[in-house]
Write a protein that holds these residues in place. Structure first.
Motif, PDB file in Angstrom:
ATOM      1  N   GLU A 147      20.262 -32.833 -42.071  1.00  0.00           N
ATOM      2  CA  GLU A 147      19.713 -31.643 -41.438  1.00  0.00           C
ATOM      3  C   GLU A 147      19.546 -31.911 -39.948  1.00  0.00           C
ATOM      4  O   GLU A 147      19.275 -33.037 -39.530  1.00  0.00           O
ATOM      5  CB  GLU A 147      18.356 -31.326 -42.076  1.00  0.00           C
ATOM      6  CG  GLU A 147      17.728 -30.018 -41.658  1.00  0.00           C
ATOM      7  CD  GLU A 147      16.381 -29.810 -42.337  1.00  0.00           C
ATOM      8  OE1 GLU A 147      16.241 -28.840 -43.090  1.00  0.00           O
ATOM      9  OE2 GLU A 147      15.465 -30.629 -42.112  1.00  0.00           O
ATOM     10  N   SER A 148      19.733 -30.889 -39.135  1.00  0.00           N
ATOM     11  CA  SER A 148      19.492 -31.033 -37.704  1.00  0.00           C
ATOM     12  C   SER A 148      18.006 -31.261 -37.457  1.00  0.00           C
ATOM     13  O   SER A 148      17.157 -30.929 -38.296  1.00  0.00           O
ATOM     14  CB  SER A 148      19.978 -29.794 -36.944  1.00  0.00           C
ATOM     15  OG  SER A 148      19.310 -28.632 -37.410  1.00  0.00           O
ATOM     16  N   THR A 149      17.677 -31.817 -36.300  1.00  0.00           N
ATOM     17  CA  THR A 149      16.288 -32.159 -36.027  1.00  0.00           C
ATOM     18  C   THR A 149      15.373 -30.939 -36.014  1.00  0.00           C
ATOM     19  O   THR A 149      14.196 -31.039 -36.337  1.00  0.00           O
ATOM     20  CB  THR A 149      16.175 -32.895 -34.686  1.00  0.00           C
ATOM     21  OG1 THR A 149      16.829 -32.134 -33.676  1.00  0.00           O
ATOM     22  CG2 THR A 149      16.816 -34.266 -34.770  1.00  0.00           C
ATOM     23  N   ASP A 150      15.907 -29.778 -35.628  1.00  0.00           N
ATOM     24  CA  ASP A 150      15.073 -28.577 -35.599  1.00  0.00           C
ATOM     25  C   ASP A 150      15.107 -27.812 -36.920  1.00  0.00           C
ATOM     26  O   ASP A 150      14.478 -26.763 -37.057  1.00  0.00           O
ATOM     27  CB  ASP A 150      15.497 -27.657 -34.449  1.00  0.00           C
ATOM     28  CG  ASP A 150      16.921 -27.140 -34.592  1.00  0.00           C
ATOM     29  OD1 ASP A 150      17.600 -27.471 -35.598  1.00  0.00           O
ATOM     30  OD2 ASP A 150      17.383 -26.407 -33.685  1.00  0.00           O
ATOM     31  N   GLY A 151      15.845 -28.328 -37.902  1.00  0.00           N
ATOM     32  CA  GLY A 151      15.899 -27.693 -39.215  1.00  0.00           C
ATOM     33  C   GLY A 151      16.739 -26.440 -39.277  1.00  0.00           C
ATOM     34  O   GLY A 151      16.740 -25.743 -40.291  1.00  0.00           O
ATOM     35  N   SER A 152      17.506 -26.145 -38.223  1.00  0.00           N
ATOM     36  CA  SER A 152      18.263 -24.899 -38.185  1.00  0.00           C
ATOM     37  C   SER A 152      19.561 -24.943 -38.978  1.00  0.00           C
ATOM     38  O   SER A 152      20.136 -23.906 -39.270  1.00  0.00           O
ATOM     39  CB  SER A 152      18.573 -24.529 -36.734  1.00  0.00           C
ATOM     40  OG  SER A 152      19.424 -25.503 -36.139  1.00  0.00           O
ATOM     41  N   ARG A 153      20.017 -26.120 -39.327  1.00  0.00           N
ATOM     42  CA  ARG A 153      21.263 -26.210 -40.086  1.00  0.00           C
ATOM     43  C   ARG A 153      21.211 -27.403 -41.022  1.00  0.00           C
ATOM     44  O   ARG A 153      20.582 -28.430 -40.731  1.00  0.00           O
ATOM     45  CB  ARG A 153      22.468 -26.315 -39.155  1.00  0.00           C
ATOM     46  CG  ARG A 153      22.439 -27.498 -38.220  1.00  0.00           C
ATOM     47  CD  ARG A 153      23.403 -27.310 -37.070  1.00  0.00           C
ATOM     48  NE  ARG A 153      23.566 -28.526 -36.278  1.00  0.00           N
ATOM     49  CZ  ARG A 153      23.954 -28.547 -35.014  1.00  0.00           C
ATOM     50  NH1 ARG A 153      24.221 -27.417 -34.383  1.00  0.00           N
ATOM     51  NH2 ARG A 153      24.103 -29.689 -34.371  1.00  0.00           N
ATOM     52  N   THR A 154      21.849 -27.223 -42.177  1.00  0.00           N
ATOM     53  CA  THR A 154      21.880 -28.238 -43.224  1.00  0.00           C
ATOM     54  C   THR A 154      23.323 -28.447 -43.644  1.00  0.00           C
ATOM     55  O   THR A 154      24.097 -27.491 -43.751  1.00  0.00           O
ATOM     56  CB  THR A 154      21.042 -27.804 -44.436  1.00  0.00           C
ATOM     57  OG1 THR A 154      19.700 -27.536 -44.018  1.00  0.00           O
ATOM     58  CG2 THR A 154      21.031 -28.869 -45.518  1.00  0.00           C
ATOM     59  N   TRP A 155      23.671 -29.710 -43.906  1.00  0.00           N
ATOM     60  CA  TRP A 155      25.036 -30.068 -44.285  1.00  0.00           C
ATOM     61  C   TRP A 155      25.022 -30.864 -45.586  1.00  0.00           C
ATOM     62  O   TRP A 155      24.052 -31.560 -45.899  1.00  0.00           O
ATOM     63  CB  TRP A 155      25.685 -30.936 -43.205  1.00  0.00           C
ATOM     64  CG  TRP A 155      25.506 -30.464 -41.800  1.00  0.00           C
ATOM     65  CD1 TRP A 155      24.457 -30.745 -40.955  1.00  0.00           C
ATOM     66  CD2 TRP A 155      26.401 -29.634 -41.049  1.00  0.00           C
ATOM     67  NE1 TRP A 155      24.649 -30.149 -39.741  1.00  0.00           N
ATOM     68  CE2 TRP A 155      25.840 -29.460 -39.755  1.00  0.00           C
ATOM     69  CE3 TRP A 155      27.624 -29.039 -41.331  1.00  0.00           C
ATOM     70  CZ2 TRP A 155      26.446 -28.710 -38.765  1.00  0.00           C
ATOM     71  CZ3 TRP A 155      28.241 -28.288 -40.338  1.00  0.00           C
ATOM     72  CH2 TRP A 155      27.658 -28.122 -39.079  1.00  0.00           C
ATOM     73  N   VAL A 156      26.124 -30.798 -46.318  1.00  0.00           N
ATOM     74  CA  VAL A 156      26.272 -31.617 -47.512  1.00  0.00           C
ATOM     75  C   VAL A 156      27.722 -32.075 -47.600  1.00  0.00           C
ATOM     76  O   VAL A 156      28.648 -31.301 -47.344  1.00  0.00           O
ATOM     77  CB  VAL A 156      25.850 -30.852 -48.786  1.00  0.00           C
ATOM     78  CG1 VAL A 156      26.700 -29.603 -49.013  1.00  0.00           C
ATOM     79  CG2 VAL A 156      25.898 -31.763 -50.009  1.00  0.00           C
ATOM     80  N   THR A 157      27.918 -33.361 -47.913  1.00  0.00           N
ATOM     81  CA  THR A 157      29.263 -33.874 -48.155  1.00  0.00           C
ATOM     82  C   THR A 157      29.559 -33.785 -49.637  1.00  0.00           C
ATOM     83  O   THR A 157      28.660 -33.875 -50.480  1.00  0.00           O
ATOM     84  CB  THR A 157      29.415 -35.325 -47.679  1.00  0.00           C
ATOM     85  OG1 THR A 157      28.539 -36.166 -48.449  1.00  0.00           O
ATOM     86  CG2 THR A 157      29.060 -35.458 -46.196  1.00  0.00           C
ATOM     87  N   ASP A 158      30.842 -33.613 -49.969  1.00  0.00           N
ATOM     88  CA  ASP A 158      31.211 -33.432 -51.370  1.00  0.00           C
ATOM     89  C   ASP A 158      32.611 -34.001 -51.598  1.00  0.00           C
ATOM     90  O   ASP A 158      33.475 -33.934 -50.718  1.00  0.00           O
ATOM     91  CB  ASP A 158      31.187 -31.937 -51.730  1.00  0.00           C
ATOM     92  CG  ASP A 158      31.227 -31.681 -53.229  1.00  0.00           C
ATOM     93  OD1 ASP A 158      30.888 -32.600 -54.007  1.00  0.00           O
ATOM     94  OD2 ASP A 158      31.608 -30.570 -53.634  1.00  0.00           O
TER      95      ASP A 158
END
Length: 379
Positions: free
Chosen positions: A243-254
């Protein structure tokens, strides 16, 4: 310095991860960790890097290594700073052990918990995350595979684990799951599809999903569907969440069929269009968002993939590859990754899982980001 996120500027700078020098105390705990191939400032131009001696049994001469001679590490969780010492919890996928490790000279890993796990079908103990209120409750969350299911449990040192979320489908493959405490105090849980792609599309199934729960396992407040734990769907074999430090975006690897992928998680959606794909399937694992670059550890290729990111959060070009063995700068197969502070991450290795282990494997290492000239990344 020295693998389910932090912030720098100028994606064109070509900044990458490498073992790094001391930084100022204001940046957080800074043990002296020289580069894997030489001194902390690097060798003079035109000279060869000073080689680090090979490990001698469990003794590793690379200052970036903080724990040695462990079993295959699947996940790590950075502990709160304690002066100049960096500590972490490390999960052994097959043994089911959780160990506390530390950068303090002479410190030995200490087992603080152990679970009965089924490591078949890429399962076992695969996820760790500190409680959002760890400083008060000292609780840790783990994702593990049992004889009957995949599940999330919580535990504290010296206490038996308590189930938080059970009944996540188990299958012949796709059992891996990863965890991250998000910026709102909820727990993100990425689950595999248990070898059944239809389950990932089934809203009633917990398989193949990005779940968002509170610390008791109930649906977290603010989820897209009231009463549902599901944040997004469509996963197969997740490797990491960040997650970005400001919580504005989340990522997941798959690890999807025929390719590895990185998704940006949009609440309430199906994960069908990745922001980047790897047809060569390097084994994407843990990740870190440092604002202008996404760092992705790989557990098969044994390197770091550095994806440039715009201010809007879009991937703007192909990844450069670092920590791939050039100048001795590699720790082999990297797995879980967690942020220590704005300059460092802690990562685990799994070289005993089909890699080329050295005598000190498997290890927990610290990695930092250093500047390189623009355009220096390799395809």
């Amino acid at each position: 310095m020295l693998t389910s996120c932090a912030d720098f500027d100028d994606s064109a700078s070509g900044q990458t991860w490498e073992p790094a020098p001391d930084l100022t105390p204001q940046a957080g705990p800074q043990p002296q960790l020289p580069e894997a191939g030489g001194t902390s400032q690097g060798p003079p131009k035109g000279s060869a890097p000073t080689p680090v001696p090979p490990p001698d049994g469990c003794k590793d001469f690379n200052k970036a290594v903080i724990a040695t001679c462990l079993d295959r590490i699947s996940a790590v969780a950075a502990l709160p700073a304690a002066g100049s010492t960096i500590g972490a919890l490390a999960a052994e996928r097959i043994s089911g052990s959780v160990l506390r490790v530390s950068s303090e000279p002479g410190a030995s890993p200490k087992e603080i918990a152990s679970f009965d796990v089924d490591a078949s079908g890429d399962g076992g103990l695969t996820g760790l995350a500190l409680s959002p209120s760890y400083s008060e409750d000292r609780l840790v969350f783990a994702y593990l595979t049992t004889e009957k299911d995949n599940r999330v449990v919580r535990f504290a040192e010296g206490q038996p684990p308590k189930p938080v979320l059970t009944g996540i489908p188990k299958g012949p493959k796709g059992n891996r799951g990863v965890l991250l405490a998000d910026s709102d105090g909820a727990l993100l849980v990425a689950t595999g599809d248990a070898g059944d792609p239809a389950a990932a599309a089934d809203p009633k199934s917990l398989a193949g999903k990005m779940l968002r729960i509170d610390t008791s396992g109930k649906p977290a407040k603010g989820n897209p569907t009231t009463g549902s734990r599901v944040l997004a769907s469509g996963l197969q074999a997740p490797g990491g969440i960040c997650e970005s430090t400001d919580g504005s975006r989340t990522w997941v690897t798959d690890r999807a069929d025929g390719r590895d992928v990185m998704y940006r998680v949009e609440p309430g959606t199906t994960l069908t269009t990745p922001v980047w794909s790897w047809p060569d399937q390097p084994g994407v694992a843990g990740c870190t968002d440092w604002s202008d670059v996404l760092i992705v550890a790989t557990s098969k290729a044994g390197n770091l993939q550095n994806l440039p990111v715009t201010e809007e959060g879009a991937v703007s070009g192909k990844p450069s590859v670092t920590m791939d063995g050039e100048n001795g700068n590699s720790f082999g197969r990297l797995t879980g990754m967690d942020v220590v502070n704005p300059d460092f991450v802690v990562a685990g290795t799994a070289n005993k899982d089909g890699g080329d282990p050295v005598s000190s494997d498997d290890r927990v290492v610290l990695i930092s980001r250093q500047m390189t000239p623009a355009g220096n990344g390799r395809d």
